[in-house]
Structure formats: C-alpha cells, structure tokens
Design an enzyme around this catalytic site. Sequence first.
Site, PDB file in Angstrom:
ATOM      1  N   HIS A 270       0.867  -1.183   0.000  1.00 37.06           N
ATOM      2  CA  HIS A 270       0.000   0.000   0.000  1.00 37.06           C
ATOM      3  C   HIS A 270       0.903   1.232   0.000  1.00 37.06           C
ATOM      4  CE1 HIS A 270      -3.769   2.156   1.118  1.00 37.06           C
ATOM      5  NE2 HIS A 270      -2.923   3.002   1.655  1.00 37.06           N
TER       6      HIS A 270
ATOM      7  N   TYR B 288     -13.570  -2.971  -9.626  1.00 31.02           N
ATOM      8  CA  TYR B 288     -13.086  -1.606  -9.441  1.00 31.02           C
ATOM      9  C   TYR B 288     -13.629  -0.771 -10.594  1.00 31.02           C
ATOM     10  CZ  TYR B 288      -9.989  -3.339  -5.762  1.00 31.02           C
ATOM     11  OH  TYR B 288      -9.488  -3.891  -4.610  1.00 31.02           O
TER      12      TYR B 288
HETATM   13  P1  FDA Z   1     -23.304  -2.375  -4.895  1.00 36.44           P
HETATM   14  O1  FDA Z   1     -24.528  -2.668  -4.135  1.00 36.44           O
HETATM   15  O2  FDA Z   1     -23.009  -0.952  -5.219  1.00 36.44           O
HETATM   16  O3  FDA Z   1     -23.265  -3.256  -6.207  1.00 36.44           O
HETATM   17  C1  FDA Z   1     -22.190  -3.254  -7.115  1.00 36.44           C
HETATM   18  C2  FDA Z   1     -22.671  -3.746  -8.475  1.00 36.44           C
HETATM   19  O4  FDA Z   1     -23.210  -5.061  -8.336  1.00 36.44           O
HETATM   20  C3  FDA Z   1     -23.779  -2.909  -9.070  1.00 36.44           C
HETATM   21  O5  FDA Z   1     -23.706  -2.964 -10.463  1.00 36.44           O
HETATM   22  C4  FDA Z   1     -25.015  -3.615  -8.600  1.00 36.44           C
HETATM   23  O6  FDA Z   1     -26.162  -3.355  -9.385  1.00 36.44           O
HETATM   24  C5  FDA Z   1     -24.595  -5.064  -8.663  1.00 36.44           C
HETATM   25  N1  FDA Z   1     -25.303  -5.860  -7.681  1.00 36.44           N
HETATM   26  C6  FDA Z   1     -25.238  -5.713  -6.332  1.00 36.44           C
HETATM   27  N2  FDA Z   1     -25.993  -6.636  -5.744  1.00 36.44           N
HETATM   28  C7  FDA Z   1     -26.542  -7.384  -6.716  1.00 36.44           C
HETATM   29  C8  FDA Z   1     -27.427  -8.477  -6.707  1.00 36.44           C
HETATM   30  N3  FDA Z   1     -27.890  -8.974  -5.578  1.00 36.44           N
HETATM   31  N4  FDA Z   1     -27.817  -9.002  -7.890  1.00 36.44           N
HETATM   32  C9  FDA Z   1     -27.351  -8.494  -9.048  1.00 36.44           C
HETATM   33  N5  FDA Z   1     -26.502  -7.448  -9.105  1.00 36.44           N
HETATM   34  C10 FDA Z   1     -26.102  -6.895  -7.952  1.00 36.44           C
HETATM   35  N6  FDA Z   1     -13.266  -5.531  -3.974  1.00 36.44           N
HETATM   36  C11 FDA Z   1     -12.496  -6.624  -3.765  1.00 36.44           C
HETATM   37  O7  FDA Z   1     -12.511  -7.556  -4.564  1.00 36.44           O
HETATM   38  N7  FDA Z   1     -11.700  -6.711  -2.661  1.00 36.44           N
HETATM   39  C12 FDA Z   1     -11.671  -5.728  -1.720  1.00 36.44           C
HETATM   40  O8  FDA Z   1     -10.951  -5.838  -0.745  1.00 36.44           O
HETATM   41  C13 FDA Z   1     -12.497  -4.589  -1.914  1.00 36.44           C
HETATM   42  N8  FDA Z   1     -12.503  -3.578  -1.006  1.00 36.44           N
HETATM   43  C14 FDA Z   1     -13.325  -2.493  -1.184  1.00 36.44           C
HETATM   44  C15 FDA Z   1     -13.373  -1.470  -0.225  1.00 36.44           C
HETATM   45  C16 FDA Z   1     -14.190  -0.358  -0.395  1.00 36.44           C
HETATM   46  C17 FDA Z   1     -14.223   0.708   0.649  1.00 36.44           C
HETATM   47  C18 FDA Z   1     -14.962  -0.257  -1.574  1.00 36.44           C
HETATM   48  C19 FDA Z   1     -15.827   0.946  -1.801  1.00 36.44           C
HETATM   49  C20 FDA Z   1     -14.938  -1.262  -2.524  1.00 36.44           C
HETATM   50  C21 FDA Z   1     -14.119  -2.381  -2.344  1.00 36.44           C
HETATM   51  N9  FDA Z   1     -14.071  -3.410  -3.292  1.00 36.44           N
HETATM   52  C22 FDA Z   1     -13.284  -4.513  -3.061  1.00 36.44           C
HETATM   53  C23 FDA Z   1     -14.873  -3.328  -4.518  1.00 36.44           C
HETATM   54  C24 FDA Z   1     -16.188  -4.079  -4.341  1.00 36.44           C
HETATM   55  O9  FDA Z   1     -15.957  -5.466  -4.418  1.00 36.44           O
HETATM   56  C25 FDA Z   1     -17.189  -3.702  -5.440  1.00 36.44           C
HETATM   57  O10 FDA Z   1     -17.442  -2.340  -5.394  1.00 36.44           O
HETATM   58  C26 FDA Z   1     -18.475  -4.502  -5.279  1.00 36.44           C
HETATM   59  O11 FDA Z   1     -19.175  -4.518  -6.486  1.00 36.44           O
HETATM   60  C27 FDA Z   1     -19.328  -3.931  -4.193  1.00 36.44           C
HETATM   61  O12 FDA Z   1     -20.425  -4.720  -3.918  1.00 36.44           O
HETATM   62  P2  FDA Z   1     -21.666  -4.069  -3.145  1.00 36.44           P
HETATM   63  O13 FDA Z   1     -22.740  -5.072  -3.083  1.00 36.44           O
HETATM   64  O14 FDA Z   1     -21.184  -3.444  -1.873  1.00 36.44           O
HETATM   65  O15 FDA Z   1     -22.002  -2.850  -4.104  1.00 36.44           O
END
Ligand code: FDA
Length: 510
Positions: free
Chosen positions: A262, A450
């Site tokens: 990092h 990402y």
């Molecule tokens: P969110 O709800 O925003 O969804 C992301 C995408 O997936 C969108 O297109 C959404 O529509 C779709 N989606 C979500 N849920 C769904 C469902 N149930 N069915 C269909 N589509 C769905 N990555 C990684 O590999 N290793 C890591 O260590 C990290 N660390 C990290 C830290 C922080 C602070 C952030 C902001 C991001 C990461 N990430 C990461 C990236 C992370 O894996 C990526 O942003 C994911 O898509 C987030 O998933 P969420 O459900 O939280 O997001």
Amino acid sequence: QENFVQCLYNYPHDNTTTSISKVVYTQTNSSYSSILDFSIQNLRFYNVTSKPLVIVTPLEVSHVQATIICSQRHNMQIRIRSGGHDYEGLSYVSQVPFVVLDLINLREIKVDVENRTAWVQAGATIGELYFSISQKSNTLGFPAGVCPTVGTGGNIGGGGYGFMLRKYGLAADNVIDAEIVDVNGNLLDRKAMGEDLFWAIRGGGGASFGVIVAWKVKLVPVPSTVTVFRVPRTLEQNATEIIHKWQLVANKLDDNLMIRIHLARVTSSKNGKPTVEAQFESTYLGGVDQLIPLMQKRFPELGLVKEDCTETSWIGSVLFMGNFTISGPPEVLLNRTQLVGVLNYKAKSDYVRDPIPDVGLEVLWPLFYEDEAQAAFVQFSPYGGRMYEISESEIPFPHRSGNLFHIQYGVYWKGEGNEEAQKHINWIRRMYSYMEPYVSKSPRAAYFNYRDLDIGANNNNGYTSYDQASVWGLKYFLNNFKRLATVKTKVDPLNFFRNEQSIPSLISKG
Ligand code: FDA
C-alpha cells in the site's frame, strides 16, 4: 410512478407473504432519504439530482419478483443494490427514471460447518459473512474482500479478492450454487438456471442478468494460528529497491503468504518533508515461526522480524486488515458503516505482467507530492498460487496466469463541488496515464469490481452494440466477453437489466 407502485401492490401473493407496501418508498415518504443515503458508500454521488423515483427493500423473494415485473410493465429501469460500494455509484444512480431494489433486508446467513458450506443472502456484507463463520468455527474461512462493509451481492458477483487470494482464489471461484430472479420473475437455482448463466454470474457481475438473491459458497480451511504484519518502508528506507525485489518474488512465495503493498504519501519523521511510504501488509496462514525463515530465505530485503508480526486467528486477521483491534469483539464486522466514514473517491485499476523497472517507479513518486494526492494511494496485490491454477475461462474473471500483480489506484477527498472533484479525478487520470508503459496492453486490462467509467460506457438509454461495449468489456473480461454477451442474449435478450457497463445483448436494434 403511481402506476408502478399500484402494480407492486396488486402483484399476486399468497397469504403468508408480508405486504410489499411496508417496503416501498416514494420520494414523498419520510424515510426515503435515509434509506437511499444509508448505503451510499461514495460521497461523490450523495447529492446527485438523478435519484430513484421509488426504492423497494424486499423482505422476501416475491417482492423482488414484483419489482422486476412491474418495472418492465411501467418502463422503469432497475438498479440493484446490496452493499452500495460500486465505485461509480451504478447501484443507486441513473440518468433515466428508475427504481432502486435495495437488498438490505435480505441478509440471512446459514453456515453448515459439517459440509463446509454457507448460504448467504446477497444483501449481507462480507463482514457479516466472516462474523457468522467465526461464530461456528475457527478453522474455516472465506476468501472474499478486505473491507467488511462491502456487499456479497456485488463483491462475489464481480470476483472478490482479499488476503487469501493466493491460497484459494477469488470469492467467485468458491461459489457452488446461487439463487437468482430472472427477467421473467422466476426464482432459479443452479440446476434451474443452467451452467451458462451460473458461469456468467460468478465474476461477470449479477446486474446484467438478474437479481442475485443468495450465494452458496464453499468455506475454506484455515489454520487456528494466522500471522499478520504491516511493515512500513519509506523512500529513504530503500522502498524502491524493496519493491523491486517484491515484484520478483511476491507471486512465487508460499501460497499461504500474501504480501500486498500500500503506497501513500507520509511526512518523513527525519526531516519533516513529504515522502512516499510503502506499507507491506500481509496475512500468512500459519505461525510466525514458519513465517520468519520463509521470509529470510525468499525476501530478506524487507528485514521482517518476529516483533513486526502478530499471531492471531483467521477472524483476528480479518479485523487487523479492516483496521480494527485484533483482540476486539468481532461484532464490529456487523457494522455497515465504513470505519473512516463516507468520503468522495475515484479509483482505477491495472494488471502488471512484467516487473516495473525502477525508472518507472521513480516516475510515480513525484505524483504523490502533488496537492491533490494528500489522500491518494496505490496498491499492488500479488497473484500466483491458486490464481495461476485456474484457467482464464473457468469463470468470467480472466486475469490469471501471466499476471504478476494487480494495481488499484485510489484518491479520496473531502471538499464538495465539481471543481474540487475534477482536480482529484484529473490527478488519478494523470497517474493512470503515466503508468501506461508498464502495465498490460491490448487491451489494458482492468478489474470489474473496481468499476471505472473512464474506460468506456454504454449509451445512456437503450441500445449499445457489442462492438461499442467491447471498448470497456474486453478490458474487464478479455476473451470471456463474447461468451458473457451470448449468455446475456439467451437470458435477457431485450436488455432489461442494463446500466452504463452492463453486458450487451447480441440482438441487433430492431
Ligand atoms: P453495490 O450494491 O453498489 O453493487 C455493485 C454492483 O453489483 C452494481 O452494479 C449492482 O447493481 C450489482 N449488484 C449488487 N448486488 C446485486 C445483486 N444482488 N444481484 C445483481 N446485481 C447486484 N473488492 C475486492 O474484490 N476486494 C476488496 O478488498 C475490496 N474492497 C473495497 C473497499 C471499499 C471501501 C470499496 C468501496 C470497494 C471495495 N471493493 C473490493 C470493490 C467491491 O468489491 C465492489 O465495489 C463490489 O461490487 C461492491 O459490492 P456491493 O454489493 O457493496 O455494491
């Protein structure tokens, strides 16, 4: 919008179903803003004008089904949100009339220790999953992301990696079944959806294909003693030379060892001037007495000593990497609010196939001294191990053998307004362009989780051809992009499930 809401209320349900009216929020509802804002994980999209007309937070699958069917009937686009970490806010921002389907209430987790599996509903975070596993066993774990607030819906659907990447691959590599609601409102498990769709949702992102309701994952064995360390080295402490050696060994070390770098700007304790610090952050699946000789043999340049290391359990290592106290209560993993609070940010990614020469690294350092880089970072995550054993087409995530490491560039800022945002975004774009000679080419590959709209986007509303979408799609998925489009054409030919970077249907504009 009224007709859409009426459609939801009229959607047929049996007597045991909780009324959907309890979980439908229009803009006039007093809870609308708090529900929308709660899972916005990037301040950059907090005050956007394009907000959803309606938010639905399903309590059961029939509510998901109703939302999918009624959205199509009433021409509403759908955005699916689990943890809300999408880097470009695609799970809760859209330029056309839309509804947010927020899965926050669907977060049941069932851990089966005997069979080493778990069913996790997509609205659960990876922190909730890790916590639930740790409550049942201290010798089982799961290899998903690092930050505990990340949703399993997005993280697993887009790949998902953390400190067990080299030993066990991605989260998506460890999915053995799933439940999805498709465009026709059918709830399908692996058998019912078939192997093509099951392939696509493990790394291709769920949002192009349907709504993932739950994943069945394979839990992985972890030793009862795990060792962690975080060792900083500044440029004055030979960081450049140490990184040089790291590039040669990090992907070849014992699979149990992952050392991520990092990079960020700090103030030198010697002369009070800014310098670049490389934090070597690591999880080793084993005890410190095995780790130290291993490091002395393969990577003595880091100068790791026993005092730098802490022995803990696997869940302790999760807490450590999440910046929590190792010995503190693991319940902190249940908190859905990021430890640092919600900030503005922009990120980008790259893959490195040949070591970056020292001159390349030296080009980078001055960028960290610029004003806009006060809260910027660059992370190098090594591949090798299990990542090299899995073929490029096993799941849609293609970045396997041949990649030495993966880069994430990130920049955070606090100030508001477009001008402030643009300064930081320009900084990260500059950093990205400086790196071009040293990273993968034709295409310049990127990690789907990402999300980065700079690399290309679909047309805002309606039709995007395969060729147009290939501009960004080949970067994320390389040779798997065509197969993803073929699956998309089969399961959602009319492209209902779409966003700025959704997989295109091959049906031509009619
Ligand atoms: P969110 O709800 O925003 O969804 C992301 C995408 O997936 C969108 O297109 C959404 O529509 C779709 N989606 C979500 N849920 C769904 C469902 N149930 N069915 C269909 N589509 C769905 N990555 C990684 O590999 N290793 C890591 O260590 C990290 N660390 C990290 C830290 C922080 C602070 C952030 C902001 C991001 C990461 N990430 C990461 C990236 C992370 O894996 C990526 O942003 C994911 O898509 C987030 O998933 P969420 O459900 O939280 O997001």
